[in-house]
Design an enzyme around this catalytic site. Structure first.
Site, PDB file in Angstrom:
ATOM      1  CE  LYS A  54      -2.910  -2.527   3.189  1.00  0.00           C
ATOM      2  NZ  LYS A  54      -3.238  -2.656   4.623  1.00  0.00           N
ATOM      3  N   GLY A  55       2.142   1.038   0.312  1.00  0.00           N
ATOM      4  CA  GLY A  55       3.038   2.172   0.554  1.00  0.00           C
ATOM      5  C   GLY A  55       3.132   3.192  -0.565  1.00  0.00           C
ATOM      6  CD  GLU A 110       7.982  -0.389  -3.175  1.00  0.00           C
ATOM      7  OE1 GLU A 110       6.895   0.147  -2.929  1.00  0.00           O
ATOM      8  OE2 GLU A 110       8.271  -1.537  -2.788  1.00  0.00           O
ATOM      9  CG  ASP A 111       6.885   2.286   0.031  1.00  0.00           C
ATOM     10  OD1 ASP A 111       7.617   1.447  -0.531  1.00  0.00           O
ATOM     11  OD2 ASP A 111       6.239   2.020   1.070  1.00  0.00           O
ATOM     12  CG  ASP A 114      15.221  -1.084   3.048  1.00  0.00           C
ATOM     13  OD1 ASP A 114      16.239  -0.425   3.288  1.00  0.00           O
ATOM     14  OD2 ASP A 114      14.669  -1.806   3.914  1.00  0.00           O
ATOM     15  CE  LYS A 142      14.909   3.187   4.897  1.00  0.00           C
ATOM     16  NZ  LYS A 142      14.528   2.254   5.987  1.00  0.00           N
ATOM     17  CG  PHE A 163      11.516   2.065  10.120  1.00  0.00           C
ATOM     18  CD1 PHE A 163      11.624   0.955   9.300  1.00  0.00           C
ATOM     19  CD2 PHE A 163      10.252   2.530  10.459  1.00  0.00           C
ATOM     20  CE1 PHE A 163      10.479   0.301   8.836  1.00  0.00           C
ATOM     21  CE2 PHE A 163       9.099   1.885  10.000  1.00  0.00           C
ATOM     22  CZ  PHE A 163       9.227   0.766   9.181  1.00  0.00           C
ATOM     23  CB  VAL A 164      11.198   7.243   7.065  1.00  0.00           C
ATOM     24  CG1 VAL A 164      12.595   7.812   7.288  1.00  0.00           C
ATOM     25  CG2 VAL A 164      11.151   6.437   5.760  1.00  0.00           C
ATOM     26  CG  ASP A 170       3.322   0.365   7.053  1.00  0.00           C
ATOM     27  OD1 ASP A 170       4.166   0.305   6.127  1.00  0.00           O
ATOM     28  OD2 ASP A 170       2.962  -0.642   7.702  1.00  0.00           O
ATOM     29  NE  ARG A 176      -0.193   1.466   4.877  1.00  0.00           N
ATOM     30  CZ  ARG A 176       0.876   0.765   4.496  1.00  0.00           C
ATOM     31  NH1 ARG A 176       1.824   1.336   3.795  1.00  0.00           N
ATOM     32  NH2 ARG A 176       0.980  -0.517   4.802  1.00  0.00           N
TER      33      ARG A 176
END
Ligand code: IMP
Ligand code: MG
Length: 190
Positions: A54-55, A110-111, A114, A142, A163-164, A170, A176
Site C-alpha cells: 500500500k506504501g 514504489e515507496d 531498501d 536507502k 526507519f521512516v 507505515d 501512512r
C-alpha cells in the site's frame, strides 16, 4: 506480535526528514522529467504506472498527476517479510496487475527501495509480460541497505539508513496518512 503490544507514538513528535513542501517540489520535478522522457515514445497506448500497495499509493497518486502525458495505473501487492528480511524467497505476489502490459511502456512505482528484494522480484515478474519498456520510480532510496544490485530510474530522495513513516509509509500499518516523511524513533521498525 499482537498489535496491542506495539507502541504508536504521535507522528507530530517525530523529526521531519522530508517535508511535504519538499516532497511536492520533488514530485513536480520527477513529473516533468518523466513527461520529457516519454514524450513521443508512444506505443499507441498511454504510459502505465504500476504501484506497489500500500506504501506507494500516495506517491503514485501525486506522481500520476505531475506527469503531463496521459497515463493509466494499476497496482500489485506483495507479501511483507516483516522485520526479518531474510531472503528473496520471502517475497510473494498477493495481487497481480488487472490489465495486460504487453507492448506498453511501464513504470513500477514504489515507496522505498531498501534491500532491493521486492523490486528485483517485481521487475522480473513484470518483464515476463513483455512490456515495451520497464523503469522504476521510487519516492525514497536507502542505498546503504541494498542486498541485491538494483537501482531506480527515478528517485525522489536518497536517505540514510533510518526507519521512516509518512507519505504512504507505515509502521505496523499506522502513519501512512502523515503528510511529511518523519523518522520513527529509535529505528524501532528495523
Ligand atoms: P525491499 O527493498 O525489498 O527491502 O523492500 C522495501 C519495502 O520495505 C518498502 O516497500 C517498504 O514497504 C518497506 N520499508 C523499507 N524501509 C522502510 C521504512 O523506513 N519505513 C517503512 N517501510 C519501509
Ligand atoms: Mg512497500
Amino acid at each position: 506480535m499482537p498489535t496491542s503490544a506495539l507502541v504508536f507514538p504521535p507522528a507530530v513528535d517525530m523529526d521531519v526528514l522530508v517535508s511535504s513542501a519538499q516532497i511536492a517540489e520533488r514530485v513536480a520535478e520527477l513529473g516533468r522529467e518523466i513527461s520529457k522522457d516519454y514524450q513521443g515514445q508512444s506505443t499507441g497506448h498511454p504510459l502505465v504506472l504500476i504501484g506497489v500497495l500500500k506504501g506507494a499509493a500516495i506517491f503514485l497518486s501525486d506522481l500520476a498527476r505531475a506527469i503531463q502525458i496521459d497515463n493509466t495505473f494499476d497496482f500489485v501487492a506483495v507479501s511483507s517479510y516483516g522485520r526479518a528480511r531474510v531472503s528473496s524467497g520471502a517475497v510473494k505476489l498477493i495481487k497481480d496487475i488487472d490489465n495486460p502490459i504487453e507492448g506498453r511502456h511501464v513504470i513500477l512505482v514504489e515507496d522505498i527501495l531498501d534491500t532491493g528484494l521486492t523490486l528485483s522480484y517485481l521487475r522480473g515478474l513484470m518483464l515476463q509480460h513483455k512490456p515495451a519498456s520497464l523503469k522504476i520510480a521510487t519516492c525514497l532510496d536507502k542505498p546503504e541497505r541494498r542486498l541485491v544490485p538494483i537501482e531506480a530510474d527515478y528517485v525522489g530522495f536518497k536517505i540514510p539508513n533510518r526507519f521512516v513513516i509518512g507519505y504512504g509509509m507505515d509502521y505496523a500499518e499506522v502513519y501512512r496518512n502523515v503528510p511529511d516523511i518523519r523518522i520513527f524513533p529509535n529505528d524501532a521498525g528495523h
